[in-house]
Write a protein that holds these residues in place. Structure first.
Motif: not given
Lengths: 320, 361
Positions: A14-15, A18-19
């Motif tokens: 998920p990160t 997101g990035i």
């Protein structure tokens, strides 16, 4: 261990999304309408022709609805295709690959220097908390911590240090000694601020260890205080410093933007600055993504190192 | 007062906390009274039969062309520095090449356009404090809101907010701010304030979440819920008050950090726009002719001011932390330098990485 790493990587998904999404949204919001690029902005857009920009926006999905556009850009990213710079037409991936080693060299050198300076201070402070050394060093480091980095960088330029103040190499030089001389001041600028954090972290961690039973036992069996501190309390405290290691990177990268600009070093910070200045959207997208990814990886690495170094820690400890 | 052990008393007992408060107050006063320290109009003026009060604050149409020359029966009370932050000297009165070195007229010399450096420095306190305080308020408000939501509601809200904070904390902040400011058509003071305020809440929200998780399991919260208070009331009356101290500490330290970020962005040319009297812009201008000794004050003075103001807020924040939480060792807020995963950097004790601080239900 492999399972642990795999689990951590999946948890990071998920990160990562997101990035990349942030990078995409930034690029999408950049004025891409050729009309908006007239005049002042057009001048700032460097060498990009309107044709080139249109082509890029179409290719990278910046003109599409946000979801399909994002997927298209992700697709290109996964294939290592980040487009080419508006400024000189060189592939973004090549530019990043050229700039990253400079910033990494700066960061790693400043990390090493920071730990070399701060660890002994932290130990001495913890040996006599509240003593003159503790108070003097914490006061000094506290003051350093509050110094604006652009000020320090400019002051060092003004000081007659004898060290070169621009670029990686002098004209016609390619030696390692020359490189080290050029990196001296920039490394200093990136290091001084972290001293307070590292030494204070180590100090409070040491003090906590000193209150433990095993330290009392060591003292009770008549060991010299220096041995108690260095052989018993220190190793456990040093372990916790590993966590700090991976978390320092974003701070260093932030500082590098300014330091690289002032000292003219061709790293990620300068690349980002030049991209912003020239409205070079492909390069900007690349540096933002790269900075996010490197930060995330450094956090992961320090977590794994910590787990490997300290048998009490298990990354798989999460309850179902 | 001796023997009292309230947080305020603990705070006031340390000399360095008081130094911090004194410094911050002095700079706040400078910011508020900037027009009384440096202005091109007098505080009190008797001219052509009229008495003007606070001409330095209010724009009088009759005084627009006033150059300070007075007839024998007229008088004026001037601020210590008779230059405004934006005054560019008329061509006729140009003394020499710019930047000018310090002189009796220009205490710290001038910048490249002949504007008085001292006046710009004094008025710059407004920019720095304004951005710092506004960004810190946004940081506290957003941090509290998202932290409470995540900590009290848990579940999906917690998961979503945790992912957003993960992403926010994954970027080197200055690089992200530079990129965001860079795509704006032009940067303004307001946009600078907004981007700093909107990106700094993640760390605070994590601290608040951890506190909310701890508090919501306490017996008195259960008692209150048992007595039938609504979720809103429970959060507002019982959980929020406990989360205020970590948010306050983070916010105070955040002021100093936001001020540094603003000066860095302005220094790079993507913060406060010209001709704002921002300390970062002043330093950028001074750095352009760094080898000219006359430009030195442009670099030295704003940097010193920044150092003092950031030290002040760091001292206060550190003191508040110690006073509000007597157990703490007063460790420096690592958030200014470090992005901490699970806030491990806050406590030296080993916490299982990736472990959930939530007590097992």
């Amino acid at each position: 261990m492999t399972r642990v790493v795999a689990r951590r990587l999946i948890a990071m998904l998920p990160t990562v999304i997101g990035i990349t999404l942030v990078a995409f949204v930034i690029a999408r919001s950049a004025p891409g309408d050729p009309l908006a690029m007239q005049g002042d902005l057009g001048l700032r857009a460097g060498g990009a022709t309107i044709q080139q920009m249109r082509e890029y926006r179409r290719l990278m999905g910046l003109d599409e609805p946000i979801v399909s556009g994002y997927l298209r850009w992700l697709w290109h990213l996964l294939h290592g295709d980040l487009g080419s710079s508006f400024r000189d037409g060189r592939p973004v991936l090549v530019l990043l690959a050229e700039a990253l080693p400079v910033t990494l060299l700066l960061s790693v050198a400043s990390l090493v220097l920071g730990y070399l300076l701060a660890v002994p201070v932290g130990i001495l402070s913890a040996a006599k908390p509240g003593g003159w050394f503790d108070r003097a060093s914490s006061g000094l480091f506290f003051a350093l911590y509050s110094l604006p980095v652009q000020w320090v960088a400019l002051l060092l330029v003004l000081c007659p240090t004898g060290l070169p103040i621009h670029g990686l190499h002098s004209e016609g030089e390619r030696g390692v000694g020359d490189l080290i001389a050029h990196l001296g001041l920039p490394i200093l600028c990136l290091t001084y601020g972290s001293l307070a954090v590292i030494s204070r972290f180590l100090r409070s961690s040491m003090l906590e260890q000193m209150g433990q039973d095993y330290v009392r036992t060591a003292r009770a069996k008549g060991l010299v205080e220096a041995v108690v501190i260095l052989r018993h309390a220190l190793p456990n405290s040093l372990l916790s410093l590993i966590t700090l290691l991976g978390l320092t990177f974003p701070a260093l990268a932030s500082g590098a933007v300014i330091v690289e600009r002032i000292y003219g070093l061709p790293g990620i910070g300068k690349l980002t600055f030049d991209a912003v200045l020239g409205r070079d959207v492909p390069v900007l997208m690349g540096t933002v993504t790269l900075a996010g990814a490197v930060t995330m990886l450094s956090a992961l690495t320090s977590d794994l190192m910590y787990a490997a170094a300290d048998p009490r820690i298990s990354l798989a400890a999460r309850r179902p | 007062m001796k023997g009292t052990n309230t947080a305020a008393a603990r705070f006031a007992r340390k000399k360095r906390n008081l130094i911090g408060v004194g410094l911050a107050l002095a700079l706040a006063l400078t910011a508020v009274l900037a027009d009384f320290v440096a202005s091109n109009q007098p505080i009190l003026l008797r001219r052509s039969g009229r008495l003007y009060l606070f001409a330095n604050l209010f724009d009088h149409r009759e005084l627009r062309g006033f150059d300070g020359r007075l007839a024998p029966d007229e008088w004026a009370l001037w601020p210590p520095c008779r230059h405004g932050p934006y005054d560019i000297p008329a061509l006729a009165s140009v003394a020499g090449p710019f930047p000018e070195p310090p002189s009796a007229d220009h205490l710290l010399g001038t910048d490249n356009e002949g504007r008085d450096t001292f006046a710009r420095l004094v008025h710059g306190a407004r920019v720095s404090l304004g951005v710092g305080v506004a960004a810190a308020l946004a940081q506290i408000a957003l941090g509290l809101a998202f932290g409470l939501l995540a900590g009290y509601l848990g579940g999906w809200a917690d998961f979503l907010i945790a992912r957003v904070t993960d992403v926010l904390l994954s970027f080197p902040l200055l690089l992200l701010l530079l990129a965001v400011q860079g795509i704006l058509e032009r940067t303004t003071l307001l946009s600078t304030m907004a981007v700093i305020g909107l990106t700094r809440w993640a760390e605070t929200s994590r601290l608040v979440r951890a506190e909310a998780l701890r508090v919501r399991e306490l017996p008195y919260v259960e008692a209150s819920e048992g007595l039938g208070s609504s979720k809103v009331r429970t959060v507002w009356r019982h959980i929020l008050p406990n989360c205020l101290s970590p948010a306050l500490v983070a916010g105070t330290l955040g002021v100093g950090y936001a001020i540094l970020l603003e000066s860095a962005l302005s220094f790079l040319g993507f913060g406060a726009p010209e001709p704002t009297a921002s300390w970062g812009l002043l330093m950028a201008e001074g750095s352009r002719d760094i080898l000219d000794p006359a430009a030195r004050p442009l670099v030295l003075a704003p940097g010193l001011a920044l150092f003092l103001i950031v030290t002040a807020f760091n001292l206060i924040g550190d003191g508040l932390r110690e006073a509000l939480d007597p157990r703490a060792q007063g460790a420096l807020d690592p958030s200014a330098f470090i992005v901490s995963d699970q806030n491990r950097a806050m406590s030296p004790a080993p916490i299982p990485a990736g472990g959930d601080p939530r007590p097992a239900a």
